[in-house]
Design a protein around this motif. Sequence first.
Motif, mmCIF file in Angstrom:
data_model
loop_
_atom_site.group_PDB
_atom_site.id
_atom_site.type_symbol
_atom_site.label_atom_id
_atom_site.label_comp_id
_atom_site.label_asym_id
_atom_site.label_seq_id
_atom_site.Cartn_x
_atom_site.Cartn_y
_atom_site.Cartn_z
ATOM 1 N N ARG A 126 -4.296 8.807 -10.602
ATOM 2 C CA ARG A 126 -4.094 9.681 -9.451
ATOM 3 C C ARG A 126 -4.128 8.869 -8.160
ATOM 4 N NH1 ARG A 126 -9.391 10.951 -7.612
ATOM 5 N NH2 ARG A 126 -10.981 10.171 -9.055
ATOM 6 N N ARG A 127 -3.503 9.433 -7.138
ATOM 7 C CA ARG A 127 -3.510 8.810 -5.823
ATOM 8 C C ARG A 127 -4.743 9.268 -5.049
ATOM 9 N NH1 ARG A 127 2.409 8.947 -3.039
ATOM 10 N NH2 ARG A 127 1.223 7.668 -1.561
ATOM 11 N N VAL A 128 -5.411 8.325 -4.429
ATOM 12 C CA VAL A 128 -6.544 8.615 -3.560
ATOM 13 C C VAL A 128 -6.278 7.894 -2.242
ATOM 14 C CG1 VAL A 128 -9.023 8.443 -3.228
ATOM 15 C CG2 VAL A 128 -8.107 8.839 -5.526
ATOM 16 N N GLN A 129 -5.847 8.672 -1.264
ATOM 17 C CA GLN A 129 -5.414 8.109 0.023
ATOM 18 C C GLN A 129 -4.298 7.092 -0.231
ATOM 19 O OE1 GLN A 129 -9.101 6.817 1.845
ATOM 20 N NE2 GLN A 129 -9.738 8.915 2.288
ATOM 21 N N ASP A 130 -4.487 5.845 0.162
ATOM 22 C CA ASP A 130 -3.423 4.856 -0.017
ATOM 23 C C ASP A 130 -3.621 4.012 -1.272
ATOM 24 O OD1 ASP A 130 -5.683 3.575 0.923
ATOM 25 O OD2 ASP A 130 -4.557 2.112 2.115
ATOM 26 N N LYS A 131 -4.518 4.425 -2.158
ATOM 27 C CA LYS A 131 -4.780 3.688 -3.389
ATOM 28 C C LYS A 131 -4.371 4.515 -4.607
ATOM 29 C CE LYS A 131 -7.041 0.564 -0.947
ATOM 30 N NZ LYS A 131 -6.486 -0.773 -0.650
ATOM 31 N N SER A 180 -3.852 -1.391 -5.312
ATOM 32 C CA SER A 180 -3.335 -1.392 -3.943
ATOM 33 C C SER A 180 -1.856 -1.750 -3.989
ATOM 34 C CB SER A 180 -4.090 -2.412 -3.085
ATOM 35 O OG SER A 180 -5.472 -2.108 -3.042
ATOM 36 N N CYS A 181 -1.008 -0.870 -3.446
ATOM 37 C CA CYS A 181 0.435 -1.093 -3.554
ATOM 38 C C CYS A 181 1.141 -0.746 -2.248
ATOM 39 C CB CYS A 181 1.021 -0.290 -4.714
ATOM 40 S SG CYS A 181 0.521 1.440 -4.751
ATOM 41 N N PRO A 182 0.857 -1.464 -1.169
ATOM 42 C CA PRO A 182 1.471 -1.147 0.128
ATOM 43 C C PRO A 182 2.980 -1.334 0.153
ATOM 44 C CG PRO A 182 0.315 -3.252 0.214
ATOM 45 C CD PRO A 182 -0.053 -2.623 -1.088
ATOM 46 N N ASP A 183 3.525 -2.122 -0.770
ATOM 47 C CA ASP A 183 4.966 -2.378 -0.777
ATOM 48 C C ASP A 183 5.757 -1.363 -1.602
ATOM 49 O OD1 ASP A 183 4.571 -4.641 0.784
ATOM 50 O OD2 ASP A 183 4.324 -5.945 -0.948
#
Length: 219
Positions: A126-131, A180-183
């Motif tokens: 699941r997504r939790v904020q930006d993680k 962490s996947c900012p891209d």
Amino acid sequence: RGVIWYQGENNTNRAKEYYHLFPAMINDWRKKWGKDFPFYWVQLANYMDAVEVPSESLWAQVREAQTQTLSLPHTGQAVIIDIGEAKDIHPKNKQEVGRRLALHALHNDYGFSDVVCESPMPKTVRRVQDKIVVQFDNVADGLIVKNKYGYLMSFAVAGNDGVYKWVQAKVAGKDRVVLSCPDVIDPVSVRYAWGDNPDDANLYNSVGLPATPFEIKIE
């Protein structure tokens, strides 16, 4: 008493069919013997050259088909994604292969309920904020990373475009991995150890069983 099955590599050319072929074979054998005997198998090992970027893999598809076959009763899977060899299709460390199979028999059939036999598998993503948080089953006393620097490898995330990219990952608590996947814009799915030879897969439970390779949608 039961069956142990060492999967051959020839089925990789028919990977999509294997999702149906493997459980059909098990059901057929049990029907012919008239008994739902235990059936334990070895998942395909890592083999061939490792790749620098996430890519599609028929070997990974067969492994996923094997994992899905665990939905049948009285089955078990020995994961050996960590002891294959790039240049040898037949891994030499058969003793550890046999040991991991034996754990299933000991736990399920010979009364040793305290023996841990199953590899870590994703329970929820699941997504939790930006993680992205992946929660695992079968962690025993907790997840561990086999890397002298503590780096967790072999996780990739894809967005709606279906393109997977390597991401940073770390163990958080007993049974969770945080990615962490900012891209990656709008991430939709996660893969771990997905490839012919994910030779950097290094996530284990506390008794040393490697995490099962997987592909899973994000909730």
